[in-house]
Design an enzyme around this catalytic site. Structure first.
Site, PDB file in Angstrom:
ATOM      1  N   TYR A 175       3.618 -37.912  -9.670  1.00  0.00           N
ATOM      2  CA  TYR A 175       3.269 -37.162 -10.718  1.00  0.00           C
ATOM      3  C   TYR A 175       2.828 -38.190 -12.050  1.00  0.00           C
ATOM      4  CZ  TYR A 175       5.199 -33.450  -8.288  1.00  0.00           C
ATOM      5  OH  TYR A 175       5.556 -32.497  -7.104  1.00  0.00           O
TER       6      TYR A 175
ATOM      7  N   ASP B 220      11.284 -31.592  -9.977  1.00  0.00           N
ATOM      8  CA  ASP B 220      11.424 -32.408  -8.986  1.00  0.00           C
ATOM      9  C   ASP B 220      12.379 -33.707  -9.460  1.00  0.00           C
ATOM     10  OD1 ASP B 220      10.288 -31.330  -6.544  1.00  0.00           O
ATOM     11  OD2 ASP B 220       8.485 -32.554  -6.940  1.00  0.00           O
TER      12      ASP B 220
END
Length: 354
Positions: A128, A91
């Site tokens: 995250y 990502d």
């Protein structure tokens, strides 16, 4: 013959607003963003859908997850860390890669979607980091952030995608552009899914509820990113059919089967057949099932015709973001979808999935 692409001009006084002169790549664009006068209405609908999905990771409470993490099994803790390490890496690099593709897209409304996606990939990377700073200790956080280059399994599968990205960045031919778009398509449509399934398997056991909530939001975004690259590839096939000759179709199919094999091997390596409700056999059939769906959505033949049924329908139940939930703070019934247009995702999945 190899055709090199030229980056679009930022300032193009000779550009035309005539839609008949516009195309996804190689068009004579003014770069003016006019949603009311654009070549691809699907991009306007998609942009509005993405815009309506704005969310903030910090709004999801993770106090219970921090208390629960030490009580997870050793296998669950290892899978949690490895899956986050993989998600963080890909990502994060997406943010720059999307900008590289956008430099050659000559449809401003499609460029707007790519830029919106890059913004949401930043939110995912922040999510995250928020998980790691909130749920685990600092040593574990450092371990996760270096795992992508220390774990040979993770390094190998990351290189498959990044090599395709860099092949286009450093050699921007039309063929490499198609393959880079396909790599994005596979990243959004295949590569994350055993990881999502792992988190939902925890959710079925009432474990790590805050983490599961964040993953749901992330996967909802990924569905719009998948829709974007599905439409980009379908549009390229319509406008430039010569790019999709028999050799290219074979190569794209090979990319699908490689991505599927990578995701199966990774999912089985991460879970070690020790996660309740997520066996090696289920992971194998689930990822192959997704491979078939993705191929159908871009008019490629199914590589796994023997896989007909969804082996884990509960995954889609967990992933659904249009179902009614409970607000994190006020504990009142709401719906996560704040706004958006009537974008149809049916072309991405057959009836009965989702």
């Amino acid at each position: 013959m190899i055709y090199m692409m030229q980056m679009k001009r930022l300032f193009n006084p000779d550009g035309s607003r005539d839609l008949s002169q516009q195309s996804l790549i190689g068009g004579n664009t003014t770069n003016l963003l006019e949603f009311a006068h654009c070549k691809y209405p699907w991009a306007e609908a998609l942009y509005k859908k993405m815009r309506g999905f704005f969310w903030i990771p910090d709004e999801v409470p993770l106090g219970d997850d921090k208390k629960q993490f030490p009580n997870l099994t050793e296998a669950e803790q290892e899978a949690y860390k490895k899956t986050l390490s993989f998600l963080i890496f890909l990502d994060s690099i997406q943010i720059d890669n999307l900008g590289a593709l956008a430099s050659y897209i000559t449809a401003p409304e499609v460029t707007a979607c790519l830029k919106a996606q890059a913004f949401f990939e930043t939110i995912h990377a922040q999510s995250y980091d928020y998980l790691l700073t909130s749920v685990v200790d600092s040593l574990t956080r450092e371990e996760v952030y270096t795992m992508w280059k220390d774990d040979e399994h993770l390094l190998r599968r990351n290189k498959f995608i990044t090599d395709l990205y860099e092949e286009f960045i450093f050699n921007p031919t039309e063929e490499n552009f198609v393959k880079s778009c396909m790599a994005d398509f596979l990243l959004e449509g295949v590569y994350f899914y055993s990881g999502f399934a792992f988190f939902y398997a925890l959710g079925r056991q009432d474990k790590m509820g805050g983490t599961v909530s964040l993953i749901r939001l992330i996967q909802r975004d990924e569905n719009t990113h998948l829709a974007l690259f599905t439409n980009i590839i379908r549009t390229l096939r319509e406008e430039r059919p010569e790019l999709f000759d028999e050799r290219m179709v074979r190569e794209l199919l090979g990319m699908v089967t490689t991505a599927v094999s990578h995701e199966i091997a990774w999912g089985q390596y991460v879970t070690h057949n020790q996660i309740l409700g997520l066996t090696d056999a289920l992971i194998d059939r689930y990822i192959k099932y997704l491979g078939n769906i993705r191929c159908r959505s871009i008019d490629l033949p199914e590589p796994y015709p023997e896989v007909k049924e969804h082996p884990m329908p509960w995954v889609d139940t967990f992933a659904s973001m249009n179902m009614t939930k409970t607000d994190f703070f006020e504990r009142r019934v709401t719906n996560y979808v704040k706004s958006g247009s009537s974008l149809n995702f049916n072309r991405l999945r057959p009836p009965g999935e989702g």
